[in-house]
Enzyme design. Structure first.
Site, PDB file in Angstrom:
ATOM      1  CD1 TRP A 373      34.679  33.663  42.522  1.00 26.29           C
ATOM      2  CD2 TRP A 373      34.026  33.434  44.853  1.00 26.29           C
ATOM      3  NE1 TRP A 373      33.707  34.049  43.061  1.00 26.29           N
ATOM      4  CE2 TRP A 373      32.524  33.346  44.638  1.00 26.29           C
ATOM      5  CE3 TRP A 373      34.058  32.874  46.475  1.00 26.29           C
ATOM      6  CZ2 TRP A 373      31.482  33.640  44.925  1.00 26.29           C
ATOM      7  CZ3 TRP A 373      32.262  32.522  46.678  1.00 26.29           C
ATOM      8  CH2 TRP A 373      31.429  32.600  46.041  1.00 26.29           C
ATOM      9  CG  ASP A 374      34.835  29.705  41.550  1.00 18.10           C
ATOM     10  OD1 ASP A 374      34.746  31.433  41.922  1.00 18.10           O
ATOM     11  OD2 ASP A 374      34.135  28.780  40.064  1.00 18.10           O
ATOM     12  CD  GLU A 504      29.225  36.569  38.523  1.00 22.10           C
ATOM     13  OE1 GLU A 504      30.007  36.937  38.961  1.00 22.10           O
ATOM     14  OE2 GLU A 504      28.740  36.439  38.229  1.00 22.10           O
ATOM     15  CE  LYS A 617      26.111  33.965  36.959  1.00 23.26           C
ATOM     16  NZ  LYS A 617      26.630  34.341  36.660  1.00 23.26           N
ATOM     17  CD  GLN A 618      27.539  32.730  42.567  1.00 21.16           C
ATOM     18  OE1 GLN A 618      27.399  32.617  41.337  1.00 21.16           O
ATOM     19  NE2 GLN A 618      28.127  32.398  43.672  1.00 21.16           N
TER      20      GLN A 618
END
Length: 789
Positions: A373-374, A504, A617-618
């Site tokens: 999906w990046d 994640e 994580k992000q």
């Protein structure tokens, strides 16, 4: 920790990370001086070359027995490596698709009186490796002293042509410094290779054919199972003191070579020219592959090495003219942004809608070279702005062509009626990821694909895309979300259970705010898109309705019901959107209070401990606020940013860029710049200690976004470009070139002015801090300080 001249110390966001800092600052080059074998695999990634059709890690041409990750890759050619899991779950894909390590075309074996030239065993001095981003070439020079005391000086240069994208070329020069001796050189192509990440240590290639002519070798290999054929053809010419040498052919299984032997005396030189082509059965009938290879190498040889190199430099000059970012006053920052842009352009050109962008591109094997999906979330904005419109469109068409597979993927998990679940990881549209918490639960990827359609149309104004391709995709995605929710009698709302968000470090949670937000938006956007196609292209709309068996009244009613009654977790005490149900049950220890020796968490903590922690994580909630920023006022954004950023460890390469853009929007210029540094030099300084297995290509698009959407504040609002710029305090000025709806614009920002050069014949209307300005053909200067506007 080293800080570059003009750089802010990045300890606030990366205190636990040790940067390598061996790459020299240079505006147009990536430069390594001195050879450290412990850094070699990192350099093999950093100095990778490619052209969208193939790519090659910066492995040495001559033998090297030290630590290395050999890597040559041909776009679109993959193998379905059998899944390796401890125990099986229904719905698991049977394979993980991997772009393959293909025939090694750069190989040279050099023997000097029986001693092999090998930098792992020789004494190496005067070593210098340079990736020339302006010209698109990789060069290397060194002096090597063998164990016998014999010394040679070597210079090499190679490139993958972006003009003839099936062609690569190499020039290798050896000079004897202190000896007269017999030297033997074998230039070879070797298909007896394997992927380092092979699950069962299997080799994926079988030989189909080989052929040799004078100076030229042809090797055809076929992948097991997928049966892709790739023909590698190599022409070698060796000159001793400018005299062409006779070559002796060598043939083995999956290996062909051309060998020359002669006596070399002090100060005499050998020049080896190797021109290579890689052709795939994706683009030619298998029966025609050998003849096509002969025609391709013949045309390349007609040009010769120097003309190919000249055309390469000219083509790269055009790319930089269309998409360069110029930073004045900070050489290391300039180097970093160009490195990111360079690698993106080496990875994807948009010429072939069957191809996409792997998170590591052609620089390593991690993530299998597959599509994530990046692409939709991070890469689309870059290609929309710096490439012809068709390039970004092809990235969307890639997903359209996989719609049937997305419907099959959803059906395997129990969804019906044309519901589409796009894969987390894919080569051909079929899901091939096999970690349950990702494969089954990270379903927000569906929303990123829908948002990319919206983003493309918003930027280009190409609403015809909906009727041509987009609406069918949106209908399939909307049907999935309708079936994936369930009604909670307790909450009196629709909920989405058992998901993993972008963060994640949280698995199998309920009501991820970002996922719920995207799902509701997708349902609403699908209905809006349908109404638009119905009014603008009624005949096409009827065809889509018939093809998808859309029950317009009942399905739209259901979609609207879900979208309008979606549950969104919220925390009254902190006054923030809650990442998911139960997030505040976790112990809330901020990142700043984590001991430095505990970072990075993914290398120091057990997975159980990570999952029980509050660490992110992000960007997750903040990813949603970035996508839908117009829905939130600045105070809402600020509260959520401060809350979540303080808990984010940024152990995904995709995290710093989103934080940089949002910090810029909040006028937190220092934090915006800190996050920019983190994303821009992520690989050059090896922040996450993982550059050796490949570069973070998709996050590099986020670096570009940090400058253009962050510092320049560029958005598209109501069909007009909008800017809300600021100048980082360490820069004298910065500028960039973008394409927008047929216009080519040069944008420069200094301390107080926004300068727009409109290269078209039309007047451009834009907004600067929400005030409209007309820019006629030519150049216009606009004072942008809020007090001056």
């Amino acid at each position: 920790m080293k800080t570059y001249s003009g750089y802010i110390n990045c300890r606030k966001i990366g205190a636990a990370y040790t940067m390598k800092n061996y790459i020299k600052a240079d505006e147009w080059n990536i430069v390594e001086e001195g050879f450290d074998p412990h850094l070699n695999k990192i350099s093999e990634s950093l100095f990778s070359i490619g052209n969208g059709r193939m790519g090659q890690r910066a492995n040495f041409e001559e033998d090297y027995t030290g630590e290395t990750l050999q890597g040559n890759y041909v776009a679109g050619v993959y193998y379905p490596d059998k899944t390796r899991v401890g125990w099986w779950k229904n719905g698991y894909p049977e394979y993980f698709a991997k772009v393959l390590n293909a025939t090694n075309w750069i190989g040279l074996n050099i023997q000097i009186e029986g001693e092999t030239l090998d930098l792992n065993t020789a004494e190496v001095t005067d070593f210098k490796r340079v990736l020339n981003m302006k010209a698109g070439t990789l060069s290397r020079q060194f002096t090597a002293k063998l164990k016998s005391g014999k010394m040679v000086k070597v210079e090499s240069i190679r490139f993958c042509s972006i003009v003839d994208d099936e062609v690569a070329a190499l020039h290798y020069r050896i000079e004897a410094l202190n000896f007269e001796a017999q030297i033997s050189i074998t230039s070879f192509i070797d298909g007896d290779v394997k992927n380092q990440d092979s699950n069962y240590d299997e080799k994926f290639w079988e030989e189909v054919a080989q052929q040799q002519e004078e100076h030229t070798d042809y090797l055809v290999l076929r992948t097991k199972k997928t049966e892709f054929d790739v023909c590698t053809v190599s022409n070698t010419r060796i000159f001793k003191n400018d005299h062409l040498q006779a070559l002796n052919p060598i043939a083995k299984d999956k290996y062909l070579g051309q060998q020359a032997s002669f006596v070399l005396a002090p100060n005499e030189t050998i020049d080896l020219y190797k021109i290579v082509a890689n052709l795939s059965s994706q683009n030619y009938d298998k029966s025609d592959l050998m003849s096509a290879a002969k025609a391709t190498i013949s045309k390349a040889l007609e040009k010769g090495f120097e003309q190919l190199k000249h055309q390469q430099a000219r083509a790269w000059a055009q790319k930089w003219e269309e998409g360069d970012i110029v930073i004045e006053g900070d050489v290391a920052a300039q180097q970093a942004i160009r490195f990111n842009i360079f690698q993106l352009n080496q990875t994807y050109t948009g010429k072939d809608a069957r191809l996409n962008i792997g998170p590591k591109g052609f620089t390593g094997e991690k993530y299998g070279g597959s599509t994530y999906w990046d692409t939709e979330a991070y890469c689309i904005p870059f290609y929309l702005s710096v490439a012809p419109q068709e390039v970004a469109k092809n990235l969307l068409v890639y997903r359209y062509k996989h719609l049937d597979k997305a419907i099959e993927n959803a059906a395997k998990l129990g969804f019906n009626n044309g519901a589409a679940l796009y894969p987390m990881v894919t080569m051909n549209g079929e899901e091939c990821h096999n970690e349950w918490e990702i494969t089954f639960e990270e379903i927000h990827r569906n929303g990123a694909i829908a948002f990319a359609i919206f983003n493309y149309i918003r930027y280009t104004g190409d609403e015809s895309y909906l009727a041509e391709y987009g609406l069918e995709v949106l209908i399939g995605i909307a049907r999935f979300w309708k079936q994936r929710v369930n009604w909670s009698a307790e909450r009196n709302k629709f909920v989405i259970l058992g998901v993993t968000g972008p963060n994640e470090y949280e698995n199998n949670i309920n009501n991820n705010w970002y996922t719920n937000k995207l799902a509701a938006w997708c349902l609403t956007y699908a209905m809006e898109a349908a109404e638009k196609v119905k009014s603008q292209a009624p005949e096409q709309y009827l065809k889509i309705v018939a093809q998808t068996k859309l029950e317009e009244f009942s399905e739209f009613k259901d979609w609207n019901s879900v979208a309008s009654q979606m549950y969104y977790p919220y925390h009254e005490g902190e006054n923030v959107f809650l990442q998911q149900d139960g997030f505040m049950d976790k112990e809330q220890i901020l990142v700043k209070d984590l001991p430095a020796d505990q970072r990075p968490l993914n290398q120091k903590w057990s997975w159980d401990r990570i999952l029980r922690s509050c660490y992110i994580k992000q960007a997750d909630v903040l990813q949603g606020m970035y996508f839908f920023e117009e829905e939130f006022d600045l105070e809402t954004l600020r509260r959520n940013f401060n809350f979540y950023e303080s808990r984010t460890v940024h152990e995904s390469s995709l995290s710093p860029c989103v934080h940089s853009i949002l910090a810029a929007k909040l006028n937190d210029e220092e934090k915006a710049y800190e996050f920019y540094l983190r994303t821009a030099r992520l690989d050059l300084d090896d922040y996450n200690n993982d550059t050796e297995d490949g570069l973070h290509i998709t996050s590099m698009a986020g670096t570009w976004m940090s400058v253009v959407e962050g510092f320049a504040g560029m958005r598209v609002k109501d069909g007009k470009l909008s800017f809300q710029p600021f100048l980082p305090k360490n820069w004298a000025a910065f500028s960039f070139t973008i394409g927008f709806r047929g216009l080519q614009l040069k944008v420069q920002i200094n301390e107080s002015e926004l300068i727009i050069r409109n290269n078209s014949e039309e007047t451009l209307t834009l907004r600067v801090f929400e005030q409209e300005c007309a820019v006629p053909p030519g150049e216009k200067t606009i004072a942008y300080k809020p007090s001056l506007v």
